[in-house]
Design an enzyme around this catalytic site. Structure first.
Site, mmCIF file in Angstrom:
data_model
loop_
_atom_site.group_PDB
_atom_site.id
_atom_site.type_symbol
_atom_site.label_atom_id
_atom_site.label_comp_id
_atom_site.label_asym_id
_atom_site.label_seq_id
_atom_site.Cartn_x
_atom_site.Cartn_y
_atom_site.Cartn_z
ATOM 1 N N ARG A 42 0.877 -1.176 0.037
ATOM 2 C CA ARG A 42 -0.031 0.035 0.039
ATOM 3 C C ARG A 42 0.710 1.319 -0.014
ATOM 4 N NH1 ARG A 42 -4.754 -1.073 4.144
ATOM 5 N NH2 ARG A 42 -3.019 -0.690 5.417
ATOM 6 N N ASP A 171 3.110 -23.954 3.675
ATOM 7 C CA ASP A 171 3.611 -24.202 5.022
ATOM 8 C C ASP A 171 5.226 -24.416 5.154
ATOM 9 O OD1 ASP A 171 4.477 -25.586 7.340
ATOM 10 O OD2 ASP A 171 2.571 -25.944 7.861
ATOM 11 N N HIS A 172 6.108 -23.508 5.411
ATOM 12 C CA HIS A 172 7.293 -23.498 5.138
ATOM 13 C C HIS A 172 8.123 -24.674 5.717
ATOM 14 C CE1 HIS A 172 8.360 -21.392 8.784
ATOM 15 N NE2 HIS A 172 9.499 -21.975 8.708
ATOM 16 N N HIS A 234 2.508 -26.241 11.077
ATOM 17 C CA HIS A 234 3.757 -26.884 10.981
ATOM 18 C C HIS A 234 3.670 -28.300 11.754
ATOM 19 C CE1 HIS A 234 5.007 -23.288 9.361
ATOM 20 N NE2 HIS A 234 5.329 -22.665 10.562
HETATM 21 C C1 BG6 Z 1 6.330 -19.353 11.367
HETATM 22 C C2 BG6 Z 1 5.939 -18.718 12.661
HETATM 23 O O1 BG6 Z 1 5.412 -19.918 10.792
HETATM 24 O O2 BG6 Z 1 7.476 -20.121 11.534
HETATM 25 C C3 BG6 Z 1 6.804 -18.027 13.508
HETATM 26 O O3 BG6 Z 1 4.902 -17.717 12.424
HETATM 27 C C4 BG6 Z 1 7.909 -18.968 13.798
HETATM 28 O O4 BG6 Z 1 6.208 -17.594 14.888
HETATM 29 C C5 BG6 Z 1 8.475 -19.602 12.636
HETATM 30 O O5 BG6 Z 1 9.305 -18.368 14.582
HETATM 31 C C6 BG6 Z 1 9.733 -20.750 12.944
HETATM 32 O O6 BG6 Z 1 10.109 -21.002 11.755
HETATM 33 P P1 BG6 Z 1 11.644 -21.639 11.596
HETATM 34 O O7 BG6 Z 1 11.832 -22.145 10.255
HETATM 35 O O8 BG6 Z 1 12.523 -20.741 11.996
HETATM 36 O O9 BG6 Z 1 11.677 -22.981 12.531
#
Ligand code: BG6
Length: 483
Positions: A42, A171-172, A234
């Site tokens: 924005r 979902d990383h 996760h």
């Molecule tokens: C994110 C959360 O999805 O994952 C964060 O929103 C968290 O709160 C993070 O810190 C943790 O990811 P990683 O890859 O650092 O374990």
């Protein structure tokens, strides 16, 4: 030619994760020659200001050696642009459309790194401006919704404008190397599968502990909490991969079909069970790695009497033939003693020891899969200590992936961005998985809302409230660090 449009382009996630991931893909020659990257947000800024911010994000968060690659950085910035976008303003999308040359014939990836309330308005605008043709894909960040109902509403609304195979719910954790390795470990080896069930496994522990607090996200976090932030996505994704049946092949939907069955089989808690089988906590002031840190309620953006949980432990159960009676302990928390993400499979005791009484009390076999900080698979066995007589001790077979392979490590966000660009949905979450995960956490959230007293406190830098150890001790188990 690929165009990548990042909504929320000036935000925190963009800076920390997405832009560095894109840059790493670029440095490794993984982006198209005619790649164009548009930051969209924005704020009323121009290309030059956005490029400055992109360089700053890369300098701060990229693992690549930026100082040694100034020409590369310039080349990356030359394909970087900014477009001001307000989801409510038609003209902004008309402008975006005129910037993207022929959206029908080139692949376009829209990444919505914004709050979930903006997903539908943005996609609606994109659709009305004919920006989501067959070759377009849309990545949506978590959390998708606040509960089962809102997630279903968002999913249904997205499906008005997009096909399911155009929606990439990220979902990383699924992009982490060891998560894919878990699939390989389970389904490319023979010896584990016969043991992978209730006959041989005592319990499974999935733990993601963090040392960081809520950083600059106090306000967001306080409306979210650990259950929505980490468990709904996760932890349940990891659980579904550990517990799934062998898929018929490795096609995205074959894997997702099996994962969703596990999520459906999760035993939904009654309010009584929530009280017995879940623990939630919030950190107080303490010290992490010797550094004093403030308590959660003093974090910027967090109300002084907040009841939001920063720690969760759950004794989950899966109601199916393979897992009936095997506890799946899930745990996550901020400001804990150390940073790690681990899956531990605890096998049962041997049925009888020929070595005599006290040797039996040694801890049973276990398999520990570490996602971070190191990537490793460790199998703990019993062996005889060298010397006279027979004394047993724990020995470890250790597969350390940093040592085992010198191949380039690909960070989760980079892998997932490239997968989305190439149309590979395997590591993204399907709508039914997402709904099933919300259906599991919904009764927990509702019970917690009606039970303000159930929130325990824990000291920053510890392993969470004592009740979390008790949750396991009642069943003769303990968390990994307690041995
Ligand atoms: C994110 C959360 O999805 O994952 C964060 O929103 C968290 O709160 C993070 O810190 C943790 O990811 P990683 O890859 O650092 O374990």
């Amino acid at each position: 030619m690929t165009t990548f449009v990042l909504f929320g382009g000036t935000g925190d996630l963009a800076k920390r994760k997405i832009i560095p991931a894109l840059y790493s893909a670029f440095l490794n020659g993984r982006l198209d020659k005619n790649f164009a990257f548009y930051g969209a947000a924005r704020e009323q800024i121009g290309d030059d200001e956005f490029r400055k911010r992109v360089s700053a994000a890369i300098a701060q968060y990229s693992k690549a050696d930026v100082l040694n690659t100034p020409e590369k950085l310039d080349a990356f910035l030359a394909m970087t642009f900014y477009t001001k976008i307000d989801a409510r303003v038609d003209a902004d999308f008309a402008q975006l459309k005129s910037s993207i040359a022929s959206p029908d014939t080139q692949s376009t990836l829209f990444y919505l790194a914004t709050g979930p309330d903006l997903f539908v308005p943005i996609v609606k605008q994109l659709s009305e401006h004919q920006l989501v043709g067959k070759l377009a894909r849309v990545v949506v960040e978590k959390p998708l919704g606040r509960d089962a109902t809102s997630a279903r509403e968002i999913n249904q609304a997205l499906r008005v404008y997009l096909q399911e195979n155009q929606i990439y719910r990220i979902d990383h954790y699924l992009g982490k190397e060891m998560v894919q390795n878990l699939l390989a470990l389970r389904f490319a080896n023979l010896f584990l599968e016969p043991l992978w069930n209730r006959t041989w496994i005592k319990d499974v522990q999935i733990s993601i502990s963090e040392q960081v607090g809520v950083e600059s996200r106090g306000d967001f976090y306080d409306h979210t909490g650990a259950l929505r932030d980490m468990v709904q996505n996760h932890l349940l994704q990891l659980l579904s991969i550990v517990a799934m049946e062998p898929p018929v092949n490795s096609a995205p939907d074959s894997i997702r079909d099996e994962k969703v069955k596990v999520l459906h089989a999760l035993h939904k808690f009654t309010p009584d069970e929530v009280a017995k089988k879940t623990v939630r906590g919030q950190y107080r002031a303490g010290a992490v790695d010797g550094q004093a840190v403030i308590g959660y309620q003093n974090e910027p953006g967090v109300p002084a009497h907040s009841r939001t949980e920063t720690f969760v432990a759950i004794r989950a159960e899966i109601d199916n033939w393979r897992w009936a009676g095997v506890p799946f302990y899930l745990r996550t928390g901020k400001r804990m003693a150390s940073r790690s993400a681990e899956i531990t499979i605890n096998f049962k005791q041997i049925p009888y020891s020929i070595f005599g009484g006290n040797q039996r009390n040694l801890r049973s076999n276990r398999l520990v899969i570490s996602l971070q900080p190191e990537e490793s698979v460790e199998l703990f066995l019993k062996a005889k200590e060298p010397g006279e007589g027979i004394r047993l001790s724990d020995v470890m077979l250790n597969l350390d992936f940093a040592e085992a392979s010198t191949s380039r490590r690909v960070e989760a966000y980079e892998r997932l961005l490239l997968d989305a660009m190439h149309g590979d949905l395997t590591l993204f979450v399907r709508d039914d998985e997402l709904s099933a995960a919300w259906d599991y956490v919904d009764p927990i959230m509702t019970t917690w809302q009606n039970d303000a007293e159930g929130l325990k406190s824990y000291i920053a830098g510890s392993w969470g409230p004592a009740a979390s150890s008790y949750l396991l001790a009642q069943h003769g188990s303990s968390w990994g660090e307690e041995f």
